[in-house]
Design an enzyme around this catalytic site. Sequence first.
Site, PDB file in Angstrom:
ATOM      1  N   HIS A 311       0.862  -1.192   0.000  1.00  0.00           N
ATOM      2  CA  HIS A 311       0.000   0.000   0.000  1.00  0.00           C
ATOM      3  C   HIS A 311       0.895   1.237   0.000  1.00  0.00           C
ATOM      4  O   HIS A 311       1.964   1.235   0.608  1.00  0.00           O
ATOM      5  CB  HIS A 311      -0.890   0.016   1.253  1.00  0.00           C
ATOM      6  CG  HIS A 311      -2.062   0.923   1.123  1.00  0.00           C
ATOM      7  ND1 HIS A 311      -1.971   2.272   1.382  1.00  0.00           N
ATOM      8  CD2 HIS A 311      -3.336   0.691   0.741  1.00  0.00           C
ATOM      9  CE1 HIS A 311      -3.155   2.828   1.165  1.00  0.00           C
ATOM     10  NE2 HIS A 311      -4.001   1.887   0.777  1.00  0.00           N
ATOM     11  N   ASP A 368      -7.977  -5.289   0.086  1.00  0.00           N
ATOM     12  CA  ASP A 368      -8.474  -6.137  -1.009  1.00  0.00           C
ATOM     13  C   ASP A 368      -8.133  -7.600  -0.825  1.00  0.00           C
ATOM     14  O   ASP A 368      -8.633  -8.447  -1.579  1.00  0.00           O
ATOM     15  CB  ASP A 368      -7.888  -5.645  -2.337  1.00  0.00           C
ATOM     16  CG  ASP A 368      -8.402  -4.254  -2.665  1.00  0.00           C
ATOM     17  OD1 ASP A 368      -7.584  -3.330  -2.813  1.00  0.00           O
ATOM     18  OD2 ASP A 368      -9.629  -4.094  -2.709  1.00  0.00           O
TER      19      ASP A 368
HETATM   20  C1  SDX Z   1      -6.239   0.098  -2.803  1.00  0.00           C
HETATM   21  O1  SDX Z   1      -4.450   4.597  -1.999  1.00  0.00           O
HETATM   22  C2  SDX Z   1      -5.406   3.953  -1.342  1.00  0.00           C
HETATM   23  O2  SDX Z   1      -5.785   4.316  -0.255  1.00  0.00           O
HETATM   24  C3  SDX Z   1      -5.983   2.780  -2.079  1.00  0.00           C
HETATM   25  C4  SDX Z   1      -6.983   1.949  -1.300  1.00  0.00           C
HETATM   26  C5  SDX Z   1      -8.265   2.719  -1.024  1.00  0.00           C
HETATM   27  O3  SDX Z   1      -8.975   2.342  -0.084  1.00  0.00           O
HETATM   28  O4  SDX Z   1      -8.577   3.650  -1.819  1.00  0.00           O
HETATM   29  O5  SDX Z   1      -6.403   1.520  -0.074  1.00  0.00           O
HETATM   30  C6  SDX Z   1      -7.401   0.712  -2.089  1.00  0.00           C
HETATM   31  O6  SDX Z   1      -5.983   0.431  -3.925  1.00  0.00           O
HETATM   32  C7  SDX Z   1      -5.369  -0.892  -2.061  1.00  0.00           C
HETATM   33  C8  SDX Z   1      -4.144  -1.381  -2.913  1.00  0.00           C
HETATM   34  C9  SDX Z   1      -4.636  -2.484  -3.846  1.00  0.00           C
HETATM   35  N1  SDX Z   1      -3.588  -2.828  -4.821  1.00  0.00           N
HETATM   36  C10 SDX Z   1      -2.934  -3.999  -4.777  1.00  0.00           C
HETATM   37  O7  SDX Z   1      -3.087  -4.837  -3.888  1.00  0.00           O
HETATM   38  C11 SDX Z   1      -2.005  -4.240  -5.960  1.00  0.00           C
HETATM   39  C12 SDX Z   1      -0.672  -4.804  -5.451  1.00  0.00           C
HETATM   40  N2  SDX Z   1       0.002  -3.759  -4.716  1.00  0.00           N
HETATM   41  C13 SDX Z   1       0.839  -2.863  -5.460  1.00  0.00           C
HETATM   42  O8  SDX Z   1       0.810  -2.810  -6.799  1.00  0.00           O
HETATM   43  C14 SDX Z   1       1.435  -1.704  -4.683  1.00  0.00           C
HETATM   44  O9  SDX Z   1       1.744  -2.163  -3.433  1.00  0.00           O
HETATM   45  C15 SDX Z   1       0.570  -0.468  -4.590  1.00  0.00           C
HETATM   46  C16 SDX Z   1       0.137   0.006  -5.917  1.00  0.00           C
HETATM   47  C17 SDX Z   1      -0.638  -0.743  -3.750  1.00  0.00           C
HETATM   48  C18 SDX Z   1       1.412   0.627  -3.901  1.00  0.00           C
HETATM   49  O10 SDX Z   1       2.444   0.925  -4.769  1.00  0.00           O
HETATM   50  P1  SDX Z   1       3.521   2.091  -4.421  1.00  0.00           P
HETATM   51  O11 SDX Z   1       3.170   2.791  -3.182  1.00  0.00           O
HETATM   52  O12 SDX Z   1       3.721   2.919  -5.651  1.00  0.00           O
HETATM   53  O13 SDX Z   1       4.795   1.267  -4.077  1.00  0.00           O
HETATM   54  P2  SDX Z   1       5.794   0.690  -5.136  1.00  0.00           P
HETATM   55  O14 SDX Z   1       5.016   0.137  -6.304  1.00  0.00           O
HETATM   56  O15 SDX Z   1       6.833   1.719  -5.401  1.00  0.00           O
HETATM   57  O16 SDX Z   1       6.403  -0.555  -4.346  1.00  0.00           O
HETATM   58  C19 SDX Z   1       7.453  -0.341  -3.415  1.00  0.00           C
HETATM   59  C20 SDX Z   1       8.307  -1.602  -3.575  1.00  0.00           C
HETATM   60  C21 SDX Z   1       8.678  -1.886  -5.026  1.00  0.00           C
HETATM   61  O17 SDX Z   1       9.933  -2.545  -5.023  1.00  0.00           O
HETATM   62  P3  SDX Z   1      11.264  -1.642  -5.308  1.00  0.00           P
HETATM   63  O18 SDX Z   1      11.011  -0.891  -6.619  1.00  0.00           O
HETATM   64  O19 SDX Z   1      11.396  -0.712  -4.134  1.00  0.00           O
HETATM   65  O20 SDX Z   1      12.376  -2.670  -5.413  1.00  0.00           O
HETATM   66  O21 SDX Z   1       7.562  -2.754  -3.127  1.00  0.00           O
HETATM   67  C22 SDX Z   1       7.362  -3.643  -4.225  1.00  0.00           C
HETATM   68  C23 SDX Z   1       7.627  -2.863  -5.500  1.00  0.00           C
HETATM   69  O22 SDX Z   1       8.135  -3.731  -6.521  1.00  0.00           O
HETATM   70  N3  SDX Z   1       5.978  -4.083  -4.176  1.00  0.00           N
HETATM   71  C24 SDX Z   1       5.560  -5.344  -4.331  1.00  0.00           C
HETATM   72  C25 SDX Z   1       4.161  -5.286  -4.152  1.00  0.00           C
HETATM   73  N4  SDX Z   1       3.787  -4.028  -3.915  1.00  0.00           N
HETATM   74  C26 SDX Z   1       4.906  -3.289  -3.934  1.00  0.00           C
HETATM   75  N5  SDX Z   1       6.210  -6.487  -4.604  1.00  0.00           N
HETATM   76  C27 SDX Z   1       5.445  -7.609  -4.693  1.00  0.00           C
HETATM   77  N6  SDX Z   1       4.103  -7.658  -4.544  1.00  0.00           N
HETATM   78  C28 SDX Z   1       3.426  -6.499  -4.260  1.00  0.00           C
HETATM   79  N7  SDX Z   1       2.106  -6.531  -4.101  1.00  0.00           N
END
Ligand code: SDX
Length: 433
Positions: A311, A368
Amino acid sequence: MSEAAPATVTLTDDATGQSIELPVTGGTQGPKVIDIRKLYAQTGMFTYDPGFTSTASCQSQITYIDGDHGVLLHRGYPIDQLAENSDFMEVCYLLLHGDLPNGEEKLKFEKTITYHTMVHEQLLNFYRGFRRDAHPMAIMVGVVGALSAFYHDSTDIADPTQRMIASHRLIAKMPTLAAMAYKYSMGQPFIYPRNDLTYAENFLHMCFAVPAEPYRVSPTVARAMDRILILHADHEQNASTSTVRLAGSSGANPFACIAAGIASLWGPAHGGANEAVLKMLAEIGHVDNIPAFVARAKDKDDPFRLMGFGHRVYKNFDPRAKVMKQSCHEVLGELGMQDPLLDVAMELERIALEDEYFIEKKLYPNVDFYSGIILKAMGFPTSMFTVLFALARTVGWVAQWNEMIEDPEQKIGRPRQLYQGSDSRDFVPVHKR
Ligand code: SDX
């Protein structure tokens, strides 16, 4: 006693030696902000923050999130207390008006919403333009946008009364439109709303009743649905809420702004994650396959991510996920259902939370991760999961939209950029290229 000097930060440009002071403002909770509104005028420079990871886009009194401590407050009330003790209609009133309703206010609000649940009969024609296999979120973007053509009597957004009528209409009609999207995909007749049912009961009845026989709404499922709606109601300045605020900042029709929010929520990185979680769990299939998928999630060269994990704000447990996990066990237990995907989900959560990669990157289950399992147990297809998220989040969108319009500092949102394109160059006729 002398007034404390206003807090400021000093920014120095090492290239020119120029320094400027920028005001620092604190809120009632959470990080302070550096007010950069005069930065460009004083320095000729912009800030740069793709994805707005360090940017506050507005002031708000609606929802507070503390990502490090897993805190979520709606107008100061913790989400777990609201989920346990309140109901969705009370939470809607709270988000819109700033405090929980008393008995009389609650009854009046519930009646107002109830008497807006029907939709214009001509809206039914919009559904018939879609293929039966159209994704329900595609239908919702279309029909909610179409609502903007039906209510010219409540679109003077400068009039607070008209804004509240539009807000009530959107909260009231979303379940009807969502249920119609589901019925259309099933090839079943639409079921009209009933004024003798609660908000959650009415939605379940419109989804699962058929004209051929009476349908009894399970109190267990209705309570679980009401709780799921509470858990998804609002969440500060997430992508879809920011979309609604930006669309609304131009003075656009409120129904069209909510359609824009639905479009943004649909993405798998946002509200579309609940559908993606179920597909991922089904793809994993068995607990023995989990290590291979966790390895893929950690592999930089593999775009696969564990859906339902991570998140932007929560770097600790998403408090909503905790409540959702507890509800998951309650609903499946009370319905006497076993779901092997729940076993996979629980084992995946256990393994991921012990894995160095997820610990180091602070990736925890989000709202989720468990919601899809409950919705599947209720009988919803995965394609409807994000529609239910949009249904619940509508109250958050309209509350934030109203707050944006009432904000005296509000102006049209118009970000700038760091230009990396070509310098000016002369046109070359096609025969010389
Ligand atoms: C919702 O914003 C909100 O409040 C949203 C929400 C709401 O109520 O409105 O809470 C609802 O959207 C919840 C999130 C649902 N999405 C997912 O579950 C999809 C999977 N999660 C991700 O794609 C990710 O975690 C996000 C999009 C939720 C957050 O992404 P960020 O904040 O941009 O973080 P990032 O992508 O930069 O990740 C940081 C690191 C990265 O690695 P590095 O580049 O630092 O090496 O963590 C890794 C990412 O690769 N990473 C994951 C991961 N999520 C982040 N690695 C594996 N699996 C994951 N799920």
